[in-house]
Design a protein around this motif. Sequence first.
Motif, PDB file in Angstrom:
ATOM      1  N   ASN A  56      32.734  69.591  -5.829  1.00 46.89           N
ATOM      2  CA  ASN A  56      33.322  68.719  -4.552  1.00 46.89           C
ATOM      3  C   ASN A  56      34.618  69.528  -4.292  1.00 46.89           C
ATOM      4  OD1 ASN A  56      33.291  66.441  -2.890  1.00 46.89           O
ATOM      5  ND2 ASN A  56      34.604  65.345  -4.487  1.00 46.89           N
ATOM      6  N   VAL A  57      34.357  70.577  -3.502  1.00 42.93           N
ATOM      7  CA  VAL A  57      35.582  71.564  -3.085  1.00 42.93           C
ATOM      8  C   VAL A  57      36.013  71.084  -1.812  1.00 42.93           C
ATOM      9  CG1 VAL A  57      36.102  73.828  -2.746  1.00 42.93           C
ATOM     10  CG2 VAL A  57      34.512  73.332  -4.739  1.00 42.93           C
ATOM     11  N   PHE A  58      37.380  71.042  -1.679  1.00 42.80           N
ATOM     12  CA  PHE A  58      38.113  70.882  -0.382  1.00 42.80           C
ATOM     13  C   PHE A  58      38.064  72.046   0.162  1.00 42.80           C
ATOM     14  CE2 PHE A  58      41.631  70.290   2.347  1.00 42.80           C
ATOM     15  CZ  PHE A  58      41.372  69.069   3.095  1.00 42.80           C
ATOM     16  N   PRO A  59      37.440  72.331   1.434  1.00 43.55           N
ATOM     17  CA  PRO A  59      37.568  73.664   2.064  1.00 43.55           C
ATOM     18  C   PRO A  59      38.767  74.076   2.531  1.00 43.55           C
ATOM     19  CG  PRO A  59      35.657  72.511   2.893  1.00 43.55           C
ATOM     20  CD  PRO A  59      36.695  71.445   2.347  1.00 43.55           C
ATOM     21  N   PRO A  60      39.296  75.411   2.633  1.00 44.23           N
ATOM     22  CA  PRO A  60      40.463  75.891   2.772  1.00 44.23           C
ATOM     23  C   PRO A  60      40.690  75.701   4.501  1.00 44.23           C
ATOM     24  CG  PRO A  60      39.101  77.539   2.563  1.00 44.23           C
ATOM     25  CD  PRO A  60      38.450  76.482   2.049  1.00 44.23           C
ATOM     26  N   LEU A  61      41.781  75.241   5.081  1.00 39.25           N
ATOM     27  CA  LEU A  61      41.957  75.131   6.540  1.00 39.25           C
ATOM     28  C   LEU A  61      42.611  76.655   6.881  1.00 39.25           C
ATOM     29  CD1 LEU A  61      44.260  71.859   5.952  1.00 39.25           C
ATOM     30  CD2 LEU A  61      42.002  72.063   7.270  1.00 39.25           C
ATOM     31  N   ARG A  62      42.790  76.536   8.242  1.00 37.13           N
ATOM     32  CA  ARG A  62      42.927  77.844   8.832  1.00 37.13           C
ATOM     33  C   ARG A  62      44.644  78.173   8.798  1.00 37.13           C
ATOM     34  NH1 ARG A  62      40.705  75.587  13.310  1.00 37.13           N
ATOM     35  NH2 ARG A  62      42.438  75.774  14.502  1.00 37.13           N
ATOM     36  N   PRO A  63      44.904  79.374   8.704  1.00 35.28           N
ATOM     37  CA  PRO A  63      46.645  79.339   8.513  1.00 35.28           C
ATOM     38  C   PRO A  63      47.399  78.983   9.952  1.00 35.28           C
ATOM     39  CG  PRO A  63      45.420  81.504   8.722  1.00 35.28           C
ATOM     40  CD  PRO A  63      44.184  80.579   8.413  1.00 35.28           C
ATOM     41  N   THR A 116      25.744  75.621   0.117  1.00 33.25           N
ATOM     42  CA  THR A 116      26.600  74.254  -0.100  1.00 33.25           C
ATOM     43  C   THR A 116      27.858  74.370   0.904  1.00 33.25           C
ATOM     44  OG1 THR A 116      27.911  75.628  -1.608  1.00 33.25           O
ATOM     45  CG2 THR A 116      26.219  74.216  -2.511  1.00 33.25           C
ATOM     46  N   SER A 117      27.800  75.675   1.621  1.00 30.67           N
ATOM     47  CA  SER A 117      28.797  75.715   2.618  1.00 30.67           C
ATOM     48  C   SER A 117      28.528  76.786   3.595  1.00 30.67           C
ATOM     49  CB  SER A 117      30.334  76.107   2.085  1.00 30.67           C
ATOM     50  OG  SER A 117      30.218  77.266   1.231  1.00 30.67           O
ATOM     51  N   TYR A 118      29.156  77.160   4.610  1.00 35.58           N
ATOM     52  CA  TYR A 118      28.800  78.386   5.255  1.00 35.58           C
ATOM     53  C   TYR A 118      30.249  79.012   5.891  1.00 35.58           C
ATOM     54  CZ  TYR A 118      24.436  75.844   5.971  1.00 35.58           C
ATOM     55  OH  TYR A 118      23.083  75.508   5.858  1.00 35.58           O
ATOM     56  N   ALA A 119      30.187  80.529   5.796  1.00 33.99           N
ATOM     57  CA  ALA A 119      31.142  81.212   6.154  1.00 33.99           C
ATOM     58  C   ALA A 119      31.011  81.762   7.442  1.00 33.99           C
ATOM     59  CB  ALA A 119      31.370  82.486   5.146  1.00 33.99           C
ATOM     60  N   ILE A 120      32.081  81.577   8.346  1.00 33.11           N
ATOM     61  CA  ILE A 120      32.161  81.815   9.811  1.00 33.11           C
ATOM     62  C   ILE A 120      32.919  83.218  10.047  1.00 33.11           C
ATOM     63  CG2 ILE A 120      32.683  81.299  12.125  1.00 33.11           C
ATOM     64  CD1 ILE A 120      32.280  78.345  11.367  1.00 33.11           C
ATOM     65  N   TYR A 121      32.406  84.225  10.625  1.00 31.93           N
ATOM     66  CA  TYR A 121      32.975  85.410  10.779  1.00 31.93           C
ATOM     67  C   TYR A 121      33.180  85.538  12.388  1.00 31.93           C
ATOM     68  CZ  TYR A 121      31.951  86.907   6.100  1.00 31.93           C
ATOM     69  OH  TYR A 121      31.700  87.044   4.838  1.00 31.93           O
ATOM     70  N   THR A 122      34.405  85.760  12.624  1.00 30.56           N
ATOM     71  CA  THR A 122      34.719  86.393  14.174  1.00 30.56           C
ATOM     72  C   THR A 122      35.311  87.596  14.237  1.00 30.56           C
ATOM     73  OG1 THR A 122      35.829  83.795  14.081  1.00 30.56           O
ATOM     74  CG2 THR A 122      36.522  85.459  15.783  1.00 30.56           C
ATOM     75  N   ASN A 123      34.495  88.371  15.055  1.00 33.38           N
ATOM     76  CA  ASN A 123      34.783  89.749  15.125  1.00 33.38           C
ATOM     77  C   ASN A 123      34.799  90.590  13.949  1.00 33.38           C
ATOM     78  OD1 ASN A 123      35.002  89.282  18.094  1.00 33.38           O
ATOM     79  ND2 ASN A 123      37.442  89.298  17.983  1.00 33.38           N
ATOM     80  N   LYS A 159      35.944  87.262   8.136  1.00 36.35           N
ATOM     81  CA  LYS A 159      35.774  85.716   7.865  1.00 36.35           C
ATOM     82  C   LYS A 159      37.016  84.923   8.263  1.00 36.35           C
ATOM     83  CE  LYS A 159      34.080  84.830   3.880  1.00 36.35           C
ATOM     84  NZ  LYS A 159      34.060  84.578   2.290  1.00 36.35           N
ATOM     85  N   SER A 160      36.759  83.935   9.144  1.00 38.16           N
ATOM     86  CA  SER A 160      37.730  83.196   9.769  1.00 38.16           C
ATOM     87  C   SER A 160      37.956  81.864   9.138  1.00 38.16           C
ATOM     88  CB  SER A 160      37.536  83.049  11.192  1.00 38.16           C
ATOM     89  OG  SER A 160      36.176  82.430  11.562  1.00 38.16           O
ATOM     90  N   ARG A 161      36.709  81.208   8.750  1.00 37.50           N
ATOM     91  CA  ARG A 161      36.815  79.827   8.123  1.00 37.50           C
ATOM     92  C   ARG A 161      35.462  79.488   7.416  1.00 37.50           C
ATOM     93  NH1 ARG A 161      37.277  75.315  12.645  1.00 37.50           N
ATOM     94  NH2 ARG A 161      37.144  74.157  10.806  1.00 37.50           N
ATOM     95  N   THR A 162      35.596  78.480   6.512  1.00 34.77           N
ATOM     96  CA  THR A 162      34.345  77.951   5.809  1.00 34.77           C
ATOM     97  C   THR A 162      34.274  76.267   6.272  1.00 34.77           C
ATOM     98  OG1 THR A 162      34.798  79.453   4.053  1.00 34.77           O
ATOM     99  CG2 THR A 162      33.379  77.640   3.321  1.00 34.77           C
ATOM    100  N   VAL A 163      32.960  76.131   6.449  1.00 38.63           N
ATOM    101  CA  VAL A 163      32.648  74.772   6.711  1.00 38.63           C
ATOM    102  C   VAL A 163      31.653  74.107   5.813  1.00 38.63           C
ATOM    103  CG1 VAL A 163      33.409  74.856   8.894  1.00 38.63           C
ATOM    104  CG2 VAL A 163      31.209  75.410   8.562  1.00 38.63           C
TER     105      VAL A 163
END
Length: 610
Positions: free
Chosen positions: A528-535, A208-215, A218-222
Amino acid sequence: MDRPRPRLRTRSRLLTALTAAALAATGLTALSAPTARAADADLARNGGFESTLDGWTCTANSGANVNSPVHGGTSALRATPTGADNAQCAQTVTVRPDSAYTLSGFVRGGYVYLGASGTGTTDVSTWTPSAPDWQKLTTTFRTGPSTTKVTIYTHGWYGTPAYYADDLSLTGPGADAPAPPTAPTGLAAGTPTSTGVPLSWTAVPGATSYAIYTNGAKSRTVTGTSATLSGLTPATAYSFQVAAVNDAGESPKSAAVTATTAQGADGGGGSADLPTHALVGYLHASFANGAGYTRLADVPDSWDVIDLAFGEPTSTTSGDIRFNRCPATECPGVESDADFKAAIKAKQAAGKKVLISIGGQNGQVQLTTAAARDTFVSSVSKIIDEYGLDGLDVDFEGHSLSLDTADTDFKHPTTPVIVNLIAALKTLKAKYGDDFVLSMAPETFFVQNGYQFYGTGKWGGQDPRCGAYLPVIHALRDDLTLLHVQDYNSGPIMGLDNQYHSMGGADFHIAMTDMLLTGFPVAGDANNVFPPLRPDQIAIGMPASTNAGNGYVSPAETTKALNCLTKKTDCGAYSSHGTWPGLRGLMTWSVNWDRFNNWEFQRNFDAYFG
């Protein structure tokens, strides 16, 4: 931005609402009752309310666990409506697709409803106008072919006395135990810019979504299978991984890919780069009010982003935007066009961003047609090119954005004014490239109110502007530089704690900002979840003084809000769900009002962020 904001509309009169409800209930009687099977079970959690309100969420803190009267056991639910709230108590239940269910329960009181939403077929409800003693309500439904969750609820009606409910049950086949998805494959990095890296991967069945990891972090979810990681440091190597997510959890991470950002101009960041913590302010450039005129050249260096207010439409629906600077007859001391353009270049040479802000309280823009969309793009481009600006701030207020009745999926909007705005902004971003600064300044009414209400189709009687910015923000989240919601001129807004929060203190800003950085179900729909934005995309919007708008917050309360969100200290009645030291900063209406107030807002920002 310079006037009180509208509050939620009052509900329609009781007679009209009850007539509509009665007609709906009549239509439901044609459904045939499903036959219970041996494998059927009661899926409702704590339907007898023996464990206080465990499993149930009641709007406006309206529900309570009571010991009398009860139908069975020792406890029951009492919920008390108000003139602005129908005291709905609900829970979301995991179900099996394409299956028959029976919802029943015992109620007591006047105008009591029992129903289910999110069924994937026809949402159902039944009601009684009067139940002086316990009365059983029953309704049935069948889930849609892909439905895995439904919300069951009971509620009363606005302004009526308290109602009671007990022994609620949802009978039908239990859901199969879900499993986390498999790890994504095919992760690839596109051509990096100085501050961003595009990523893409292969879709995973059941995700249903994907978590992106940077180094490794976890940096964001899309929700899609591609994203551009922005806000990165030039000439720096990064490692990326992706994990697939569903209700059962997160998959193992994909194989890692590495990419190195390009060298920025002058060996630093590209021209779209902002400082780690930025101060954003609106400059009255086209009008005069009690704050007085401030020349662009006289704006202190503390201001990192200056939004020129405002570019306004020649008519509501034409899409034609013009920027007319304040005439000398209204703004004594206004600089010439040549001096104004020179001041823009000087600010840019000092690393500042100067944007044109479109809209404001008087500039309603409704892109109802493709022709209006194209005119908007060409006229805004003309302003940007004439003054050599860094980008665009979208400050649509009033009725510029509202949802059509049938538009209930923020991820796939159908309302023309929203679809056309998204297309216009994407065209502008593509035209000017990665360095184009795009910001938005919606009111809480248009954003956070989507947590409870979204459009009119599902929540009849609510203002169609509730949450109407959500499709725009979501569609442009990879292109959006800054979102600074106006946390002022607003009525009370419900936070993720299901409590209403009011302006004027740290809690309101903590609750509203936490929603953006944590994500939230839209209109109470857990699917129906609105994903978080980056800080780094978030700046908190506040009025600069008591003259600037309702909801002024003192420097001490501003500091408390920043401490809670960035350090997890000084959290009051509302505690954030995370800690975000990378929060971009603060926005205020306005530079002029802050100057009028002896630069209090700017001085507090400088003292906090150094």
